[in-house]
Write an enzyme that holds these catalytic residues in place. Structure first.
Site, PDB file in Angstrom:
ATOM      1  N   TYR A 167       0.839  -1.204   0.000  1.00 47.79           N
ATOM      2  CA  TYR A 167       0.000   0.000   0.000  1.00 47.79           C
ATOM      3  C   TYR A 167       0.876   1.257   0.000  1.00 47.79           C
ATOM      4  CZ  TYR A 167      -3.564   3.409   1.242  1.00 47.79           C
ATOM      5  OH  TYR A 167      -4.395   4.505   1.233  1.00 47.79           O
ATOM      6  N   THR A 204     -12.903   6.353   6.902  1.00 46.20           N
ATOM      7  CA  THR A 204     -13.592   5.908   5.689  1.00 46.20           C
ATOM      8  C   THR A 204     -13.522   4.385   5.616  1.00 46.20           C
ATOM      9  OG1 THR A 204     -11.602   5.993   4.320  1.00 46.20           O
ATOM     10  CG2 THR A 204     -12.858   8.030   4.546  1.00 46.20           C
TER      11      THR A 204
END
Length: 296
Positions: A167, A204
């Site tokens: 990531y 989120t």
């Protein structure tokens, strides 16, 4: 940004930061193309935005960044349908768990979706962007890019996979690309202003792929809520980069408070690796090869 003419923006990602960016730009009267994998979810997001104040159109367009054929399909559709594209917001992203997952093209899922898909999309939409009088590309990065490393010998982690490193690498690659795109735009006369923006920390759904346990994920979300800021506020740096006359190419914008986790937008520093010109050129060349050379 010129006045008297409605701006058109393509925002990737129908939830979280992407939704809030589209919502904010729509409130300014912009026409919005919201791109994502899930037709039902994307259409619902567009309906929510359209119901709020703002006279710009908002449409869902299908896009799977983990599939280069889908990227090409969307680019071809827009080039045939739209007169121009003023702003591209490369926002959508995924996280992944401890077992390496691949895109349909064989790339590690995070690097393939978060970076290579956006690289290909930007290149294929360049002709549409250059029809605008003031084209802009905003690439949404992350605080995690600071710990990223570009390992060109095993870029998509086929032999040494680590989900956190994957990531971070995807976001460092996107940041490096953003800076290199600005340099090449100036050299080639594309007139595209390219900058990056990161949202800080916000609760989120980005962690869904990396942390399947709802309990553990919920605990982290509570931490993000405490030290970060809500999605609407987190989108502020991206909205600034996409729409402000004060935004400049070749820079990264992010929150100004609490070590970059929250606050009003400002210009922030970048990972030293993202400023490495040789690494940036090598990344560009490798990305061209991996994605089928979408840039001229």
């Amino acid at each position: 940004m010129e006045t008297g003419q409605r701006r058109t923006a393509l925002v990737t990602g129908t939830g979280g930061i992407g939704f809030e960016v589209a919502r904010a730009l729509h409130s300014k009267g912009w026409a919005i193309l919201l791109a994502g994998r899930d037709n039902e979810r994307g259409t619902a997001a567009c309906d929510r935005i359209a119901a709020e104040p703002g006279d710009g159109r908002v449409h869902f367009v299908p896009l799977d960044l983990a599939n280069l054929a889908s990227v090409a399909n969307l680019a071809n559709l827009l080039k045939a349908r739209e007169q121009r594209l003023d702003v591209l917001v490369n926002n959508a992203g995924v996280t992944a768990g401890p077992v390496r997952q691949s895109t349909s093209d064989g790339f590690e899922s995070q690097i393939g979706t978060n970076y290579l898909g956006h690289f290909a999309l930007t290149g294929q939409l360049l002709p549409l962007l250059t029809r605008s009088s003031a084209p802009r590309v905003v690439s949404v990065t992350s605080l995690s890019s600071k710990s990223g490393v570009l390992d060109f010998e095993d870029f998509t982690m086929e032999t040494r996979y680590n989900p956190i490193q994957a990531y971070s690498r995807s976001k460092l690659a996107l940041l490096t690309f953003s800076l290199e795109l600005q340099r090449r735009s100036l050299e080639q006369g594309w007139r595209v202003l390219s900058c990056a923006a990161h949202p800080g920390l916000s609760p989120t759904g980005i962690l869904r792929g990396a942390i399947p346990s709802e309990g553990r994920r919920g605990a982290i979300q509570k931490l993000y809520k405490w030290i970060g800021h809500p999605p609407a506020a987190a989108a502020g740096s991206v909205v600034f980069a996409a729409s402000s006359d004060e935004a400049e190419g070749g820079l990264q914008y992010g929150p100004s408070g609490l070590f970059g986790t929250k606050g009003k937008p400002k210009s922030v520093g970048v990972n030293k690796h993202a400023r490495d010109l040789e690494a940036a050129r090598r990344l560009w060349s490798m990305s061209q090869d991996l994605t089928g050379s979408p840039f001229p």
